[in-house]
Design a protein around this motif. Structure first.
Motif, PDB file in Angstrom:
ATOM      1  N   GLY A  24     -21.768 -18.251  30.644  1.00 52.80           N
ATOM      2  CA  GLY A  24     -22.854 -17.404  31.571  1.00 52.80           C
ATOM      3  C   GLY A  24     -22.579 -17.927  32.572  1.00 52.80           C
ATOM      4  N   PRO A  25     -21.907 -16.969  34.120  1.00 50.50           N
ATOM      5  CA  PRO A  25     -22.277 -17.528  34.564  1.00 50.50           C
ATOM      6  C   PRO A  25     -23.461 -17.179  35.845  1.00 50.50           C
ATOM      7  CG  PRO A  25     -21.408 -15.463  35.625  1.00 50.50           C
ATOM      8  CD  PRO A  25     -21.442 -15.683  33.640  1.00 50.50           C
ATOM      9  N   PHE A  26     -24.110 -17.525  36.783  1.00 49.72           N
ATOM     10  CA  PHE A  26     -25.150 -18.170  37.142  1.00 49.72           C
ATOM     11  C   PHE A  26     -25.025 -18.018  38.912  1.00 49.72           C
ATOM     12  CE2 PHE A  26     -25.873 -20.911  34.063  1.00 49.72           C
ATOM     13  CZ  PHE A  26     -26.087 -20.345  33.040  1.00 49.72           C
ATOM     14  N   GLY A  27     -25.952 -16.914  39.568  1.00 48.03           N
ATOM     15  CA  GLY A  27     -25.581 -16.550  40.702  1.00 48.03           C
ATOM     16  C   GLY A  27     -27.049 -17.748  41.157  1.00 48.03           C
ATOM     17  N   PHE A  30     -27.278 -21.985  40.948  1.00 49.34           N
ATOM     18  CA  PHE A  30     -27.376 -22.268  39.478  1.00 49.34           C
ATOM     19  C   PHE A  30     -26.349 -22.469  38.860  1.00 49.34           C
ATOM     20  CE2 PHE A  30     -32.110 -19.532  39.556  1.00 49.34           C
ATOM     21  CZ  PHE A  30     -32.929 -20.831  40.369  1.00 49.34           C
ATOM     22  N   ASN A  76     -16.721 -16.071  39.269  1.00 49.33           N
ATOM     23  CA  ASN A  76     -18.052 -15.137  39.672  1.00 49.33           C
ATOM     24  C   ASN A  76     -18.536 -14.361  40.669  1.00 49.33           C
ATOM     25  OD1 ASN A  76     -20.852 -13.266  38.870  1.00 49.33           O
ATOM     26  ND2 ASN A  76     -18.849 -12.881  37.081  1.00 49.33           N
ATOM     27  N   TRP A  78     -20.391 -10.882  43.134  1.00 50.06           N
ATOM     28  CA  TRP A  78     -20.460  -9.528  43.015  1.00 50.06           C
ATOM     29  C   TRP A  78     -19.968  -8.512  43.538  1.00 50.06           C
ATOM     30  CZ3 TRP A  78     -26.491  -9.468  42.817  1.00 50.06           C
ATOM     31  CH2 TRP A  78     -27.413 -10.671  41.594  1.00 50.06           C
ATOM     32  N   VAL A 141     -19.135  -8.725  39.149  1.00 50.06           N
ATOM     33  CA  VAL A 141     -20.561  -7.779  38.417  1.00 50.06           C
ATOM     34  C   VAL A 141     -20.849  -6.251  39.890  1.00 50.06           C
ATOM     35  CG1 VAL A 141     -21.483  -9.026  36.438  1.00 50.06           C
ATOM     36  CG2 VAL A 141     -22.259  -9.055  39.768  1.00 50.06           C
ATOM     37  N   ALA A 188     -30.358  -9.591  28.481  1.00 51.28           N
ATOM     38  CA  ALA A 188     -30.154 -10.872  28.849  1.00 51.28           C
ATOM     39  C   ALA A 188     -30.992 -10.980  30.551  1.00 51.28           C
ATOM     40  CB  ALA A 188     -28.696  -9.974  29.642  1.00 51.28           C
ATOM     41  N   GLY A 189     -30.693 -12.274  30.639  1.00 52.15           N
ATOM     42  CA  GLY A 189     -31.247 -13.039  32.389  1.00 52.15           C
ATOM     43  C   GLY A 189     -31.026 -12.435  33.221  1.00 52.15           C
ATOM     44  N   GLY A 225     -26.403 -10.972  26.700  1.00 52.49           N
ATOM     45  CA  GLY A 225     -27.906 -10.323  26.501  1.00 52.49           C
ATOM     46  C   GLY A 225     -28.959 -10.352  24.703  1.00 52.49           C
ATOM     47  N   GLY A 226     -29.517 -11.746  25.604  1.00 56.71           N
ATOM     48  CA  GLY A 226     -30.305 -12.105  23.689  1.00 56.71           C
ATOM     49  C   GLY A 226     -29.663 -13.263  22.884  1.00 56.71           C
ATOM     50  N   GLN A 245     -21.211 -14.745  25.912  1.00 59.04           N
ATOM     51  CA  GLN A 245     -21.507 -14.847  26.868  1.00 59.04           C
ATOM     52  C   GLN A 245     -22.624 -15.345  26.427  1.00 59.04           C
ATOM     53  OE1 GLN A 245     -19.790 -14.027  30.711  1.00 59.04           O
ATOM     54  NE2 GLN A 245     -21.814 -13.351  31.117  1.00 59.04           N
ATOM     55  N   GLY A 247     -26.693 -16.758  28.767  1.00 59.17           N
ATOM     56  CA  GLY A 247     -26.658 -17.341  29.965  1.00 59.17           C
ATOM     57  C   GLY A 247     -27.932 -18.110  29.939  1.00 59.17           C
ATOM     58  N   THR A 248     -28.882 -17.386  29.257  1.00 63.71           N
ATOM     59  CA  THR A 248     -30.091 -18.454  30.112  1.00 63.71           C
ATOM     60  C   THR A 248     -30.368 -20.295  28.760  1.00 63.71           C
ATOM     61  OG1 THR A 248     -31.527 -16.604  29.846  1.00 63.71           O
ATOM     62  CG2 THR A 248     -32.964 -18.281  28.916  1.00 63.71           C
ATOM     63  N   TRP A 332     -36.090 -16.619  36.432  1.00 67.16           N
ATOM     64  CA  TRP A 332     -34.814 -15.817  36.029  1.00 67.16           C
ATOM     65  C   TRP A 332     -34.524 -16.353  34.652  1.00 67.16           C
ATOM     66  CZ3 TRP A 332     -35.339 -11.946  38.958  1.00 67.16           C
ATOM     67  CH2 TRP A 332     -34.438 -12.472  40.341  1.00 67.16           C
TER      68      TRP A 332
HETATM   69  C1  LIG Z   1     -30.437 -17.357  36.624  1.00 64.44           C
HETATM   70  C2  LIG Z   1     -29.251 -15.903  35.915  1.00 64.44           C
HETATM   71  C3  LIG Z   1     -28.028 -16.143  37.221  1.00 64.44           C
HETATM   72  C4  LIG Z   1     -27.064 -14.688  36.262  1.00 64.44           C
HETATM   73  N1  LIG Z   1     -26.564 -14.703  37.371  1.00 64.44           N
HETATM   74  C5  LIG Z   1     -25.424 -14.105  36.985  1.00 64.44           C
HETATM   75  C6  LIG Z   1     -24.368 -13.090  38.263  1.00 64.44           C
HETATM   76  O1  LIG Z   1     -24.046 -14.272  39.233  1.00 64.44           O
HETATM   77  N2  LIG Z   1     -23.374 -13.187  37.504  1.00 64.44           N
HETATM   78  C7  LIG Z   1     -22.476 -12.292  36.761  1.00 64.44           C
HETATM   79  O2  LIG Z   1     -21.330 -12.049  36.064  1.00 64.44           O
HETATM   80  N3  LIG Z   1     -23.992 -12.387  35.548  1.00 64.44           N
HETATM   81  C8  LIG Z   1     -24.702 -13.494  36.007  1.00 64.44           C
HETATM   82  N4  LIG Z   1     -26.176 -13.113  35.269  1.00 64.44           N
HETATM   83  C9  LIG Z   1     -25.947 -13.189  33.897  1.00 64.44           C
HETATM   84  C10 LIG Z   1     -25.032 -14.017  32.547  1.00 64.44           C
HETATM   85  O3  LIG Z   1     -24.345 -14.835  32.706  1.00 64.44           O
HETATM   86  C11 LIG Z   1     -25.457 -13.624  31.136  1.00 64.44           C
HETATM   87  O4  LIG Z   1     -24.597 -12.779  31.115  1.00 64.44           O
HETATM   88  C12 LIG Z   1     -26.838 -13.688  30.690  1.00 64.44           C
HETATM   89  O5  LIG Z   1     -27.075 -14.944  30.834  1.00 64.44           O
HETATM   90  C13 LIG Z   1     -26.763 -13.670  29.548  1.00 64.44           C
HETATM   91  O6  LIG Z   1     -28.263 -12.928  28.749  1.00 64.44           O
HETATM   92  P1  LIG Z   1     -28.897 -14.240  28.108  1.00 64.44           P
HETATM   93  O7  LIG Z   1     -29.472 -15.014  29.898  1.00 64.44           O
HETATM   94  O8  LIG Z   1     -29.860 -13.356  27.488  1.00 64.44           O
HETATM   95  O9  LIG Z   1     -28.007 -15.311  27.373  1.00 64.44           O
HETATM   96  C14 LIG Z   1     -27.496 -14.202  35.376  1.00 64.44           C
HETATM   97  C15 LIG Z   1     -28.444 -15.245  34.880  1.00 64.44           C
HETATM   98  C16 LIG Z   1     -29.194 -15.924  35.166  1.00 64.44           C
HETATM   99  C17 LIG Z   1     -30.406 -16.139  33.910  1.00 64.44           C
END
Ligand SMILES: Cc1cc2nc3c(=O)[nH]c(=O)nc-3n(C[C@H](O)[C@H](O)[C@H](O)COP(=O)(O)O)c2cc1C
Length: 364
Positions: A24-27, A30, A76, A78, A141, A188-189, A225-226, A245, A247-248, A332
């Motif tokens: 997962g990409p993080f904004g 992160f 990634n 926004w 997104v 999802a986080g 998500g999850g 995908q 993330g967390t 997050w």
């Molecule tokens: C700290 C954080 C920042 C995130 N920022 C972005 C983002 O900038 N763009 C995006 O497409 N998804 C973002 N996500 C969503 C993740 O890429 C991913 O889809 C999501 O974490 C998946 O769910 P999970 O957290 O249950 O694994 C973010 C998630 C977290 C936890």
């Protein structure tokens, strides 16, 4: 090793990757280039969240990733990174916001800041960085880029991936010609990236969302998500996803860009308790419950729009970090943080693959 073919899907073929697993990409800074490249080198799709960066910074970051991997990776952005309400938000609104937060600023001996006016780079500027450096994959997104941008991506050989929180959003992304869609459930986080209806009205869980979206579109669906272990991967693929995908679980590993205190929190029992809140940015997002999320419940309508709320509360966060007070920091997190068992990217990724192989063999 024998497996049931779960590793090869329409998404792995589309992107030229070995396994249907996307980092997962993080904004918010992160993501790290190291982690993105590492996941790509391991055979997944490494992602880098470029939300805070200018076009020039995106080009530099992509150069760094390219030095670390020759495999496909994803950048990634926004699409919509300014709330419309910013245009009508005035000093009287801001005075109301300051009144709510005064006790917390007082607690740290911090003066209340003047109304923020600088909101970071705009999407239209950032996307030029994408077109200039041509990452193999561009995910986004909060909307759909213009036809012009999508056509340029196509002619440059950049694969596009949109994010949907509802079936309607997935259909709109497919109609616009996007190559694949992330179906992101409310577990999802981070932010709820809805763009057709308010995020509060688009809260469907992954288990319900993924099969509905995969029944409705013919482009590959990536479940998010999850999902934090092999059981989640197999479940998502069974529901019709062509990839997951995560993330967390990756955010908690050494190689992510999250601060050490954030990683510790994700691995602590407190990570069992997440909530959706607008207080840290002005937009609905999932993070670990804290003093602020609980005490300010019901005051959402008095918060500043995105991204002003984040700029405002950033003063409090910086002071809390400096004083080591974790009650006022944003952590997050998705709902499955409690499933996290691995603290480095390679071990996590390798275990995901091995355990998913095992699950498919056991149940054959
Ligand atoms: C700290 C954080 C920042 C995130 N920022 C972005 C983002 O900038 N763009 C995006 O497409 N998804 C973002 N996500 C969503 C993740 O890429 C991913 O889809 C999501 O974490 C998946 O769910 P999970 O957290 O249950 O694994 C973010 C998630 C977290 C936890």
């Amino acid at each position: 090793m024998k497996h049931a073919g779960w590793q090869s899907t329409s998404l792995t073929k589309l992107l030229g990757i070995q396994y249907p697993i996307v980092l997962g990409p993080f904004g918010g800074g992160f993501s790290s280039e190291t982690q993105a490249a590492m996941v790509s080198n391991l055979g997944g799709l490494g992602s880098f969240g470029a939300q805070p960066f200018t076009a020039a910074e995106i080009v530099t970051r992509v150069e760094t990733i390219r030095k670390k991997t020759d495999r496909p990776f994803n950048i990634n952005l926004w699409v919509n990174n300014r709330d419309e309400r910013l245009n009508s938000y005035d000093q009287a609104d801001y005075n109301g916001l300051k009144a709510i937060f005064k006790p917390y600023f007082d607690k740290f001996g911090l003066p209340l800041p003047p109304m923020p006016t600088e909101f970071g780079p705009e999407f239209e500027n950032q996307v030029q960085g994408i077109l200039d450096c041509r990452p193999p994959v561009f995910s986004f997104v909060y909307g759909i880029p213009s036809t012009d941008i999508l056509e340029k991506c196509k002619s440059l050989g950049i694969k596009t991936v949109g994010n949907a929180t509802t079936v309607d959003e997935a259909l709109a992304l497919e109609a616009a010609g996007v190559d694949a869609v992330v179906a992101t459930g409310f577990e999802a986080g981070g932010h709820r990236v809805s763009f057709l209806r308010p995020a509060e009205d688009s809260l469907t869980g992954t288990f319900s969302l993924v099969p509905q979206i995969s029944d409705s579109v013919s482009i590959p669906v990536i479940a998010a998500g999850g999902i934090a272990d092999a059981r989640g991967i197999k479940a998502a693929l069974t529901l019709g996803a062509e990839a997951v995908q995560i993330g967390t679980a990756f955010l908690a590993t050494l190689e992510s860009g999250a601060p050490p205190a954030h990683k510790q929190k994700l691995l602590s029992p407190e990570a069992r308790y997440t909530t959706l809140t607008k207080i840290f940015s002005g937009r609905l997002a999932r993070g670990i419950r804290s003093v602020l999320t609980e005490e300010l419940k019901g005051k959402e309508h008095l918060l500043a729009p995105y991204p002003m709320q984040g700029r405002f509360i950033g003063h409090l966060r910086a002071e809390a970090i400096a004083k080591g007070n974790t009650d006022y920091i944003t952590f997050w997190s998705g709902q499955s943080a409690a499933l996290i068992r691995h603290m480095d990217t390679t071990t996590l990724f390798t275990e995901l693959i091995n355990e998913t192989n095992n699950l498919y063999q056991i149940n054959q």
